[in-house]
Design a protein around this motif. Structure first.
Motif, short mmCIF file in Angstrom:
data_model
loop_
_atom_site.label_atom_id
_atom_site.label_comp_id
_atom_site.label_asym_id
_atom_site.label_seq_id
_atom_site.Cartn_x
_atom_site.Cartn_y
_atom_site.Cartn_z
N ARG A 186 8.16 3.63 -4.05
CA ARG A 186 8.17 4.42 -5.28
C ARG A 186 6.91 5.28 -5.33
N HIS A 220 9.94 6.12 -11.02
CA HIS A 220 11.16 5.52 -10.47
C HIS A 220 11.75 6.41 -9.37
N ALA A 238 13.77 2.68 -16.41
CA ALA A 238 14.37 3.29 -15.22
C ALA A 238 15.50 4.23 -15.62
#
Length: 418
Positions: A55, A90, A8
């Motif tokens: 997402r 992400h 991330a």
């Protein structure tokens, strides 16, 4: 088969992502299809207020078709598209923007590349407070999918011309000759030659997007993001052919304050033996290893841009022009193809398979963000010393042989043949 993943982003902001469109009716066109205006699909990653939405998958709807055209154009395995389809990004689709006044970045992908080809980098920058716009170049991207569902495949003429560059008999002289020979043949690949006209068109594409951000004429879901960025703090960057376009955009457009060239050789003469107008970060892979693996004779060229960005007599000495070499990373491993397992990359990419995916992503993220932080935000972060300490596989490119050759001329060799 395990899904491909990456870490991330590390910044304080969640990342939003939206698509939009810009219509350019100002600049000259090359494609007959653009005669009534060139439709530029754009994707924007931005600092978001919340991560409460879904997402975004790496590829949605028929976006996979665009990458299948990549395999058609380049010979890459079609199963690589299937692997990328499963990647979870992400970025959060349509998340609410965190505010306004963030510095603005405009990105250009590689030849027959795709708009999201450096998604981890885009998310990283957005998470640290940048609004990042990626431009899809219709006819020269492997494929473009517009917000309304229209799609455009790459143009065969462009792809054949681009691939033909390496087959040009002068190309070997350009990369294997002595300094004088390499400089002498360089103009054969610039401006009206080979893919030079397309390079200028990509410059115009990037400038058209900056125009649209200033005038608020971005269409689609990304429209209100045009006001989230500060167009007084604009940086441009790109990879490969898009990197060359980004660097020339910085030279031609006074609104641009900083530029990153990610392994792109120039195709315009505007920066040949000439000081670049703004600070520059040039991150290059080792062209010698890759070309010699492909069967080329020993490569003597120091770098694809050894004659660009500074006057030849002082090449490599300007403190705000950072020329850095990455070892064990090949050209296409600077895209999201680095997520493909190493043994598969080694079988397809010349010299490939040595790069560790997350470290490569971290390296690119670290250098590019620190550079933009230093130039656009004025942060005293001692760039690039901390990054080079963290990533010792990155070393300075030494252009001393170019300087020594240039100094032997009675007059500076401003034009080849003098």
């Amino acid at each position: 088969m395990a899904a491909l993943t990456y870490a991330a982003p590390t910044g304080p902001y969640p990342v939003g992502v939206r698509d939009g469109e810009v219509l350019d009716t100002t600049h000259p066109t090359l494609r007959p299809q653009d005669a009534n205006g060139r439709r530029l699909m754009v994707r924007v990653w931005y600092p978001a207020q919340t991560d409460g939405r879904t997402r975004r998958p790496y590829l949605v709807d028929d976006e996979a078709q665009s990458l299948r055209w990549l395999t058609e154009a380049t010979g890459a395995p079609e199963e690589w598209v299937d692997r990328l389809t499963d990647v979870r990004t992400h970025g959060f689709a349509d998340a609410k923007p965190a505010g306004r006044g963030f510095p603005t970045l405009v990105y250009s992908h590689g030849a027959v590349g795709w708009v999201s080809q450096n998604t981890p980098l885009m998310e990283h920058l957005a998470s640290h407070g940048y609004v990042v716009w990626s431009v899809a170049h219709p006819g020269e991207a492997c494929g473009v999918r517009y917000p309304n569902g229209d799609t455009v495949r790459y143009d065969d003429v462009f792809n054949e011309t681009f691939l033909g560059t390496v087959a040009d008999p002068h190309y070997r002289d350009k990369i294997t000759g002595d300094v004088a020979t390499r400089f002498e043949v360089t103009p054969a690949f610039l401006d009206d030659h080979t893919v030079g006209p397309w390079s200028q068109r990509w410059v115009d594409d990037m400038r058209a997007v900056i125009d649209a951000l200033e005038t608020g004429t971005v269409a689609g879901a990304a429209a209100d993001l045009a006001g989230a960025g500060d167009t007084a703090r604009v940086g441009v960057f790109g990879m490969s052919f898009g990197a060359a376009a980004a660097t020339s955009t910085a030279q031609q457009d006074p609104r641009v304050k900083a530029v990153v060239n990610l392994d792109g050789g120039q195709f315009l003469s505007d920066l040949l033996d000439t000081d670049i107008r703004v600070p520059l970060l040039h991150l290059a892979t080792d062209m010698r290893v890759q070309l010699e693996t492909m069967g080329f004779p020993p490569v003597t060229a120091i770098d694809a841009n050894e004659f660009f960005f500074e006057p030849l007599r002082t090449a490599g000495t300007r403190q705000d022009v950072h020329r850095l070499l990455m070892t064990d990373v090949t050209h296409l491993e600077l895209t999201d193809l680095v997520l493909i397992p190493a043994h598969d990359r080694a079988a397809v990419l010349p010299g490939g398979g040595k790069a560790e995916p997350q470290r490569t992503i971290d390296l690119v993220n670290a250098f590019i963000r620190a550079y933009f932080d230093a130039v656009l935000l004025g942060i005293d972060n001692r760039f690039p010393q901390p990054q080079m300490a963290e990533f010792p596989e990155v070393t300075p490119i030494d252009l001393a042989p170019v300087r020594a050759w240039a100094l032997t001329h009675t007059t500076p060799p401003t034009h080849p043949g003098t």
